[in-house]
Scaffold this active site. Structure first.
Site, PDB file in Angstrom:
ATOM      1  N   GLN A 165       0.725  -1.252  -0.028  1.00 36.35           N
ATOM      2  CA  GLN A 165      -0.171   0.003  -0.020  1.00 36.35           C
ATOM      3  C   GLN A 165       0.885   1.073   0.013  1.00 36.35           C
ATOM      4  OE1 GLN A 165      -3.161   1.027  -0.283  1.00 36.35           O
ATOM      5  NE2 GLN A 165      -2.513   3.009  -0.035  1.00 36.35           N
ATOM      6  N   GLY A 297     -10.755   0.770   1.768  1.00 33.78           N
ATOM      7  CA  GLY A 297     -11.818   0.112   0.973  1.00 33.78           C
ATOM      8  C   GLY A 297     -11.049  -0.279  -0.328  1.00 33.78           C
ATOM      9  N   GLY A 298     -10.431   0.541  -0.713  1.00 35.22           N
ATOM     10  CA  GLY A 298      -9.978   0.226  -2.008  1.00 35.22           C
ATOM     11  C   GLY A 298      -8.589   1.242  -2.390  1.00 35.22           C
ATOM     12  N   MET A 299      -7.936   0.613  -3.214  1.00 42.10           N
ATOM     13  CA  MET A 299      -6.577   1.630  -3.640  1.00 42.10           C
ATOM     14  C   MET A 299      -6.540   1.470  -5.479  1.00 42.10           C
ATOM     15  SD  MET A 299      -4.523   3.631  -2.912  1.00 42.10           S
ATOM     16  CE  MET A 299      -3.411   4.642  -4.240  1.00 42.10           C
ATOM     17  N   GLU A 300      -6.805   2.726  -5.809  1.00 43.84           N
ATOM     18  CA  GLU A 300      -6.825   3.054  -7.284  1.00 43.84           C
ATOM     19  C   GLU A 300      -5.636   2.571  -8.248  1.00 43.84           C
ATOM     20  OE1 GLU A 300      -5.965   7.060  -5.524  1.00 43.84           O
ATOM     21  OE2 GLU A 300      -6.990   5.228  -4.784  1.00 43.84           O
ATOM     22  N   ASN A 301      -4.737   1.668  -7.769  1.00 41.81           N
ATOM     23  CA  ASN A 301      -3.639   1.325  -8.438  1.00 41.81           C
ATOM     24  C   ASN A 301      -3.930   1.103  -9.859  1.00 41.81           C
ATOM     25  OD1 ASN A 301      -2.142   1.256  -6.142  1.00 41.81           O
ATOM     26  ND2 ASN A 301      -2.948  -0.578  -5.611  1.00 41.81           N
ATOM     27  N   HIS A 324     -15.951   4.464  -7.419  1.00 44.66           N
ATOM     28  CA  HIS A 324     -15.163   5.299  -6.699  1.00 44.66           C
ATOM     29  C   HIS A 324     -13.842   5.041  -7.227  1.00 44.66           C
ATOM     30  CE1 HIS A 324     -13.506   8.267  -3.577  1.00 44.66           C
ATOM     31  NE2 HIS A 324     -12.520   7.583  -3.798  1.00 44.66           N
ATOM     32  N   GLU A 325     -13.347   3.682  -7.213  1.00 45.23           N
ATOM     33  CA  GLU A 325     -12.012   3.410  -7.399  1.00 45.23           C
ATOM     34  C   GLU A 325     -11.656   3.554  -8.983  1.00 45.23           C
ATOM     35  OE1 GLU A 325      -9.923   3.185  -5.006  1.00 45.23           O
ATOM     36  OE2 GLU A 325     -11.483   3.076  -3.503  1.00 45.23           O
ATOM     37  N   HIS A 328     -11.333   7.127 -10.320  1.00 44.82           N
ATOM     38  CA  HIS A 328      -9.787   7.418  -9.909  1.00 44.82           C
ATOM     39  C   HIS A 328      -8.934   7.337 -11.250  1.00 44.82           C
ATOM     40  CE1 HIS A 328      -9.016   8.743  -5.780  1.00 44.82           C
ATOM     41  NE2 HIS A 328      -9.694   7.935  -5.386  1.00 44.82           N
ATOM     42  N   GLU A 347      -9.439  13.147  -4.417  1.00 46.05           N
ATOM     43  CA  GLU A 347     -10.759  12.549  -3.844  1.00 46.05           C
ATOM     44  C   GLU A 347     -12.097  13.148  -3.875  1.00 46.05           C
ATOM     45  OE1 GLU A 347     -10.455   9.431  -2.944  1.00 46.05           O
ATOM     46  OE2 GLU A 347      -8.333   9.057  -2.714  1.00 46.05           O
ATOM     47  N   ASP A 405      -1.186  11.834   5.765  1.00 44.69           N
ATOM     48  CA  ASP A 405      -2.368  10.994   5.985  1.00 44.69           C
ATOM     49  C   ASP A 405      -3.240  11.782   7.025  1.00 44.69           C
ATOM     50  OD1 ASP A 405      -1.221   9.184   4.314  1.00 44.69           O
ATOM     51  OD2 ASP A 405      -1.146   7.640   5.933  1.00 44.69           O
ATOM     52  N   TYR A 413     -12.900  14.447   0.625  1.00 41.39           N
ATOM     53  CA  TYR A 413     -13.568  13.452  -0.145  1.00 41.39           C
ATOM     54  C   TYR A 413     -15.042  14.165  -0.416  1.00 41.39           C
ATOM     55  CZ  TYR A 413     -10.511   9.410   0.426  1.00 41.39           C
ATOM     56  OH  TYR A 413      -9.714   8.532   0.738  1.00 41.39           O
ATOM     57  N   ARG A 586      -9.493  -2.850   8.262  1.00 38.40           N
ATOM     58  CA  ARG A 586      -9.851  -1.606   7.352  1.00 38.40           C
ATOM     59  C   ARG A 586      -9.832  -0.670   8.147  1.00 38.40           C
ATOM     60  NH1 ARG A 586     -15.279  -1.095   3.478  1.00 38.40           N
ATOM     61  NH2 ARG A 586     -14.624   1.021   2.614  1.00 38.40           N
ATOM     62  N   LYS A 588     -10.724   2.439   7.929  1.00 33.92           N
ATOM     63  CA  LYS A 588     -12.405   3.159   8.187  1.00 33.92           C
ATOM     64  C   LYS A 588     -12.928   2.677   9.341  1.00 33.92           C
ATOM     65  CE  LYS A 588     -16.630   3.910   5.731  1.00 33.92           C
ATOM     66  NZ  LYS A 588     -17.161   3.736   4.536  1.00 33.92           N
TER      67      LYS A 588
END
Length: 635
Positions: A165, A297-301, A324-325, A328, A347, A405, A413, A586, A588
């Protein structure tokens, strides 16, 4: 007020960037410029890219699960001023063995003083003819970006698992490069792992896997320049299933059927997004569903979104995460915040676009409800970040002396999304869509800043209309704390039935079982988030017994109820709370529950200490970084 970059100045700036002279390992078709403006100075990187910068990265690594290291070489193609004496990379605990140029000639190097947030500068001496640098190294011990899972921590229980990550500044713990979102780089990689494991990365495969002895080697190549935090790796017992002509899912075999079923609408989402924002620029859109310790939740790689399994509810009710991802792929990956002070450009735009995709696929009612939930989240974030005058409620945030962070809140967001929606309502959807599509086209594969955003919207949307300029309050939205009064409101009809049930609950009535059964996940969340935070034990018990909230298979609903349980010292929910904090990591969900417990010195803190002692080893460093500050081991 921002010093807005005029379109002419921006054009001159881009034109001033030198063309890339491809070094032997490079083959990228494009090199993104580095912005030369005060608001594009990245205070979270040691790099000085206007003097010397990385343009292409080639990794040749081996994954070692025994030592929990990746190691090998990183070959960097660089571009430097003729008089540059050094290039500075970002380093956080890397074990550097040697540094040489492309011809194998050793180069002098040193690691500077360490900062707890930023790591240390890795300075490498260069000359006017240095076009390539080869770093022999291993990843840091306990690298912040990497999580190593034992077989017992995976779904299949047979093989270990590794994932990374990188956002925001974690990749410097396993890759020696200039770890700044404003220094976009193309990249390639060869990665070896023991059989029978599979490696996936956030780039297309460059060749079929090869085998030698007990090792398998996988090759990848990303020809587009990307922000370094978007370089990602996963390695484990992985299988793949197509979902459409350009979409698919990787995950462990035991998870494949459930994941594929939940992701069945992904191809529709890509089609909807393209109609809104222009062609998808990345080839394939695949996803990797990870073990539950994944912190987001997700990472937009790019080409391979990383996903938490907590989105799998069995009814596609949480798949706005996918929208959402996917969004991105335009906002964040295509046009990327040059620094973390402008995180909202990633975001806020993405959250706005997510709801437009949701509307296209699932209808306007669902989108209207999610807009309303988003405004609730925004108002909560404003209250938690100092209220209407709190400096951290600005979109362009001051992060000097802090970890980036710290800006990862719903201000970026949801205030960002509310800003864009306010513009849309003011100018009309068609006109705003035309501008937003143009924004992505004009800035594709580029770093962007708030100043550039303001300049672009003034040139291409407002076009000198002073009345519209005054009505939109652009500078106030971006630079001032709080929420401007011109915000476009939510649809009051979106949750009419649910809001009536909230009022009735306050008067002592329980939601009707048939109504609860009919409600969607968003409607149930609206109810749980809107009822009074202080409830009696009897009322909490009645809710839980009626709707099985503490053991819900929907992670968002389960979290909403457990959050209420913590606020109300609801002892019967403690076993469910402990289970929830054990089976997933997670951020969140974990952070607010642990923090909420820890803030209650007499009742909650001992519970938090007991649970965290058991679960900390299963959480990613992104999750533990803030929780460790609670000092739960000191009772």
């Amino acid at each position: 007020m921002f010093r807005a970059l005029t379109a002419a100045a921006a054009a001159l700036l881009l034109a001033s960037c030198q063309a890339h002279e491809a070094a032997p390992s490079a083959g990228a078709a494009e090199v993104a410029p580095v912005l030369d403006t005060p608001d594009a100075v990245d205070i979270h990187s040691y790099a000085r890219p206007l003097e010397a910068r990385v343009t292409h990265l080639a990794l040749d690594l081996a994954v070692d699960f025994d030592s929990k290291r990746v190691g090998g070489t990183a070959t960097l193609d660089i571009q430097a001023k003729p008089d540059a004496k050094e290039i500075i990379l970002d380093d956080k605990g890397l074990e550097i063995e040697s540094v040489a140029d492309g011809a194998g000639k050793p180069l002098a190097w040193k690691v500077g003083a360490n900062d707890p947030n930023l790591g240390a500068p890795l300075s490498i001496a260069i000359g006017p003819d240095t076009k390539q640098i080869v770093v022999h190294y291993k990843s840091a011990a306990n690298a912040d970006a990497l999580q190593w899972l034992t077989p017992e921590q995976t779904a299949g229980k047979k093989h270990p698992f590794l994932f990374s990550q990188g956002e925001s500044i974690l990749n410097r713990s396993w890759i020696p490069t200039q770890d700044s979102p404003g220094i976009r780089q193309s990249w390639e990689a060869k990665v070896s792992v023991d059989k029978p494991l599979t490696v996936v990365m956030s780039a297309p495969r460059a060749a079929d896997p090869t085998e030698s002895g007990n090792a398998r080697t996988f090759s990848f190549r990303m020809d587009h320049p990307v922000a370094p935090y978007l370089i990602a790796i996963g390695a484990g017992d992985l299988v793949f299933r197509d979902l459409g002509r350009r979409t698919g899912v990787w995950t462990e075999p035991a998870m494949l059927d459930r994941a594929a079923a939940e992701l069945g609408d992904t191809e529709k989402m890509v089609d909807a997004a393209e109609k809104l924002y222009g062609p998808y620029q990345w080839g394939r859109y695949d996803m990797l569903v990870l073990p539950p310790s994944f912190p987001f939740g997700g990472m937009e790689n790019p080409t391979l979104t990383f996903l938490t399994p907590t989105f799998i509810a069995g009814d596609k009710s949480l798949t706005s995460l996918i929208a959402h991802e996917l969004a991105h792929s335009w906002s964040g990956n295509l046009a990327t915040n040059a620094t973390w002070a402008d995180f909202w450009l990633n975001e806020g735009m993405t959250t706005y676009a997510e709801r437009r995709i949701v509307e296209a696929v699932y209808g306007p009612k669902v989108a209207a409800q999610q807009v309303s939930l988003g405004l609730d989240a925004m108002n909560k974030a404003v209250a938690e970040n100092g209220g209407p005058t709190g400096p951290d409620t600005r979109l362009h945030i001051d992060l000097k002396g802090r970890h980036p962070d710290d800006g990862l809140t719903d201000i970026a967001y949801e205030k960002g999304a509310a800003f864009l929606r306010t513009i849309e309502v003011a100018v009309g959807r068609d006109r705003f869509d035309e501008w937003l599509k143009g924004w992505f086209e004009r800035h594709k594969f580029q770093p962007v800043t708030s100043s550039m955003f303001l300049a672009d919207i003034r040139e291409h949307l407002i076009k000198g209309d002073q009345a519209l300029e005054a009505r939109l309050q652009l500078d106030k939205w971006v630079g001032d704390p709080g929420v401007p009064g011109n915000i476009a409101p939510a649809d009051p009809k979106a949750f009419a039935e649910v809001d009536a049930a909230v009022t009735a609950f306050k008067a002592g009535n329980q939601p009707a079982a048939d109504a609860w059964a009919r409600w969607t996940t968003d409607e149930r969340l609206r109810f749980l988030n809107r009822i009074d935070k202080k409830q009696s034990a009897d009322r909490m018990s009645a809710l839980d017994q009626a709707f099985n909230l503490s053991r819900s298979g929907n992670s968002e609903i389960r979290f909403a109820f457990l959050d209420l349980a913590v606020k109300n010292r609801f002892d019967p929910a403690v076993p469910a709370l402990e289970d929830f904090l054990t089976v997933q990591g997670r951020r969140k969900f974990v952070k607010p529950l642990i923090v909420g417990l820890a803030e209650d010195e007499q009742w909650g803190r001992p519970i938090a200490a007991r649970i965290y002692a058991k679960t900390r080893a299963s959480y990613h460093p992104v999750t533990t970084r803030d929780l460790d500050k609670l000092q739960l081991g000191k009772q």
